[in-house]
Design a protein around this motif. Structure first.
Motif, PDB file in Angstrom:
ATOM      1  N   THR A 178      -7.865  -2.605  -8.713  1.00  0.00           N
ATOM      2  CA  THR A 178      -9.018  -2.165  -7.924  1.00  0.00           C
ATOM      3  C   THR A 178      -8.783  -2.405  -6.437  1.00  0.00           C
ATOM      4  OG1 THR A 178     -10.178  -4.286  -7.965  1.00  0.00           O
ATOM      5  CG2 THR A 178     -10.584  -2.785  -9.828  1.00  0.00           C
ATOM      6  N   ILE A 179      -9.528  -1.674  -5.631  1.00  0.00           N
ATOM      7  CA  ILE A 179      -9.469  -1.848  -4.182  1.00  0.00           C
ATOM      8  C   ILE A 179      -9.958  -3.236  -3.800  1.00  0.00           C
ATOM      9  CG2 ILE A 179     -10.471  -1.053  -2.002  1.00  0.00           C
ATOM     10  CD1 ILE A 179     -10.372   1.792  -3.168  1.00  0.00           C
ATOM     11  N   ASP A 180     -11.012  -3.714  -4.474  1.00  0.00           N
ATOM     12  CA  ASP A 180     -11.533  -5.055  -4.163  1.00  0.00           C
ATOM     13  C   ASP A 180     -10.474  -6.133  -4.356  1.00  0.00           C
ATOM     14  OD1 ASP A 180     -14.016  -4.077  -3.463  1.00  0.00           O
ATOM     15  OD2 ASP A 180     -14.892  -4.417  -5.446  1.00  0.00           O
ATOM     16  N   VAL A 181      -9.706  -6.039  -5.438  1.00  0.00           N
ATOM     17  CA  VAL A 181      -8.648  -7.027  -5.684  1.00  0.00           C
ATOM     18  C   VAL A 181      -7.574  -6.919  -4.600  1.00  0.00           C
ATOM     19  CG1 VAL A 181      -6.809  -7.741  -7.259  1.00  0.00           C
ATOM     20  CG2 VAL A 181      -9.067  -7.183  -8.158  1.00  0.00           C
ATOM     21  N   SER A 182      -7.208  -5.690  -4.218  1.00  0.00           N
ATOM     22  CA  SER A 182      -6.188  -5.531  -3.173  1.00  0.00           C
ATOM     23  C   SER A 182      -6.665  -6.130  -1.864  1.00  0.00           C
ATOM     24  CB  SER A 182      -5.807  -4.063  -2.995  1.00  0.00           C
ATOM     25  OG  SER A 182      -6.854  -3.314  -2.407  1.00  0.00           O
ATOM     26  N   ARG A 183      -7.926  -5.982  -1.554  1.00  0.00           N
ATOM     27  CA  ARG A 183      -8.483  -6.571  -0.325  1.00  0.00           C
ATOM     28  C   ARG A 183      -8.485  -8.098  -0.397  1.00  0.00           C
ATOM     29  NH1 ARG A 183     -13.357  -2.220   0.295  1.00  0.00           N
ATOM     30  NH2 ARG A 183     -12.167  -0.679   1.482  1.00  0.00           N
TER      31      ARG A 183
ATOM     32  N   VAL B  84       1.388 -14.311   5.882  1.00  0.00           N
ATOM     33  CA  VAL B  84       2.455 -13.501   5.295  1.00  0.00           C
ATOM     34  C   VAL B  84       2.221 -12.058   5.725  1.00  0.00           C
ATOM     35  CG1 VAL B  84       3.491 -12.655   3.156  1.00  0.00           C
ATOM     36  CG2 VAL B  84       2.719 -15.029   3.326  1.00  0.00           C
ATOM     37  N   GLU B  85       3.190 -11.493   6.447  1.00  0.00           N
ATOM     38  CA  GLU B  85       3.081 -10.102   6.878  1.00  0.00           C
ATOM     39  C   GLU B  85       3.152  -9.199   5.647  1.00  0.00           C
ATOM     40  OE1 GLU B  85       5.494  -6.912   9.599  1.00  0.00           O
ATOM     41  OE2 GLU B  85       5.706  -9.038  10.072  1.00  0.00           O
ATOM     42  N   HIS B  86       2.246  -8.244   5.563  1.00  0.00           N
ATOM     43  CA  HIS B  86       2.188  -7.357   4.401  1.00  0.00           C
ATOM     44  C   HIS B  86       1.469  -6.069   4.765  1.00  0.00           C
ATOM     45  CE1 HIS B  86      -1.669  -9.415   4.410  1.00  0.00           C
ATOM     46  NE2 HIS B  86      -2.140  -8.398   3.703  1.00  0.00           N
ATOM     47  N   GLN B  87       1.553  -5.099   3.873  1.00  0.00           N
ATOM     48  CA  GLN B  87       0.847  -3.834   3.992  1.00  0.00           C
ATOM     49  C   GLN B  87      -0.006  -3.646   2.743  1.00  0.00           C
ATOM     50  OE1 GLN B  87       0.991  -1.498   6.507  1.00  0.00           O
ATOM     51  NE2 GLN B  87       2.273  -2.904   7.673  1.00  0.00           N
ATOM     52  N   VAL B  88      -1.090  -2.883   2.891  1.00  0.00           N
ATOM     53  CA  VAL B  88      -1.960  -2.577   1.754  1.00  0.00           C
ATOM     54  C   VAL B  88      -2.016  -1.069   1.602  1.00  0.00           C
ATOM     55  CG1 VAL B  88      -4.283  -2.765   0.789  1.00  0.00           C
ATOM     56  CG2 VAL B  88      -3.353  -4.631   2.169  1.00  0.00           C
ATOM     57  N   LEU B  89      -1.827  -0.608   0.389  1.00  0.00           N
ATOM     58  CA  LEU B  89      -1.908   0.816   0.073  1.00  0.00           C
ATOM     59  C   LEU B  89      -2.923   0.969  -1.052  1.00  0.00           C
ATOM     60  CD1 LEU B  89      -0.667   3.584   0.699  1.00  0.00           C
ATOM     61  CD2 LEU B  89       1.014   3.127  -1.076  1.00  0.00           C
ATOM     62  N   ASN B  90      -4.161   1.317  -0.685  1.00  0.00           N
ATOM     63  CA  ASN B  90      -5.202   1.401  -1.701  1.00  0.00           C
ATOM     64  C   ASN B  90      -6.093   2.633  -1.550  1.00  0.00           C
ATOM     65  OD1 ASN B  90      -6.858   0.740   0.446  1.00  0.00           O
ATOM     66  ND2 ASN B  90      -7.288  -1.342  -0.253  1.00  0.00           N
ATOM     67  N   GLY B  91      -5.598   3.631  -0.823  1.00  0.00           N
ATOM     68  CA  GLY B  91      -6.352   4.873  -0.697  1.00  0.00           C
ATOM     69  C   GLY B  91      -7.386   4.874   0.400  1.00  0.00           C
ATOM     70  N   THR B  92      -7.520   3.784   1.143  1.00  0.00           N
ATOM     71  CA  THR B  92      -8.522   3.730   2.214  1.00  0.00           C
ATOM     72  C   THR B  92      -7.926   3.968   3.588  1.00  0.00           C
ATOM     73  OG1 THR B  92      -8.305   1.334   2.471  1.00  0.00           O
ATOM     74  CG2 THR B  92      -9.956   2.121   0.898  1.00  0.00           C
ATOM     75  N   GLN B  93      -6.607   4.084   3.687  1.00  0.00           N
ATOM     76  CA  GLN B  93      -5.946   4.266   4.978  1.00  0.00           C
ATOM     77  C   GLN B  93      -5.031   5.481   4.930  1.00  0.00           C
ATOM     78  OE1 GLN B  93      -5.249   2.504   2.539  1.00  0.00           O
ATOM     79  NE2 GLN B  93      -3.612   1.076   2.766  1.00  0.00           N
ATOM     80  N   THR B  94      -5.587   6.636   4.643  1.00  0.00           N
ATOM     81  CA  THR B  94      -4.782   7.834   4.407  1.00  0.00           C
ATOM     82  C   THR B  94      -3.925   8.233   5.599  1.00  0.00           C
ATOM     83  OG1 THR B  94      -6.681   9.196   5.011  1.00  0.00           O
ATOM     84  CG2 THR B  94      -6.334   8.778   2.660  1.00  0.00           C
ATOM     85  N   ALA B  95      -4.351   7.949   6.810  1.00  0.00           N
ATOM     86  CA  ALA B  95      -3.563   8.339   7.984  1.00  0.00           C
ATOM     87  C   ALA B  95      -2.232   7.601   8.024  1.00  0.00           C
ATOM     88  CB  ALA B  95      -4.360   8.067   9.256  1.00  0.00           C
TER      89      ALA B  95
END
Length: 113
Positions: A67-72, A83-94
């Motif tokens: 879920t998006i909530d868990v990714s957040r 820890v530097e990281h990226q999140v890909l959960n469909g909320t940052q399409t650009a």
């Protein structure tokens, strides 16, 4: 490999035959034992400890979430650990193409839903 499940549908609907192509190199993964945790917080802390340890060795890390909530939540915990990281959960399409393009690079951590 994933099309073998749809072999009959491909043949019946599209009149396509499926050919299985063997891998050119042997598989390089190890199947690890299943771990069970008493609650989500303990599980998340263990997963983040493992991800952080792998990242320090330069290995790319992919953390899959349902879920998006868990990714957040995991993203916030990684940020707390700096820890530097990226999140890909469909909320940052650009930024999605750029994030995917960087995944798998040495030391990258990606949380994906």
């Amino acid at each position: 490999g994933t099309l073998t499940e749809a072999r009959d549908e491909l043949a019946e609907t599209y009149r396509l035959r499926l050919a299985v192509v063997p891998p050119r190199i042997p598989l390089q993964f190890a199947e690890l034992p299943v771990l069970c945790f008493p609650d989500a917080e303990t599980r998340d802390q263990a997963a983040l400890a493992e991800a952080t340890a792998m990242q320090r060795t330069g290995r790319p890390v992919l953390i899959g979430c349902r879920t998006i909530d868990v990714s957040r939540r995991l993203s916030a915990l990684l940020s707390d650990r700096e820890v530097e990281h990226q999140v890909l959960n469909g909320t940052q399409t650009a930024d999605e193409a750029q994030i995917v393009g960087q995944a798998g690079q040495a030391g990258r951590v990606l949380i994906a839903t």
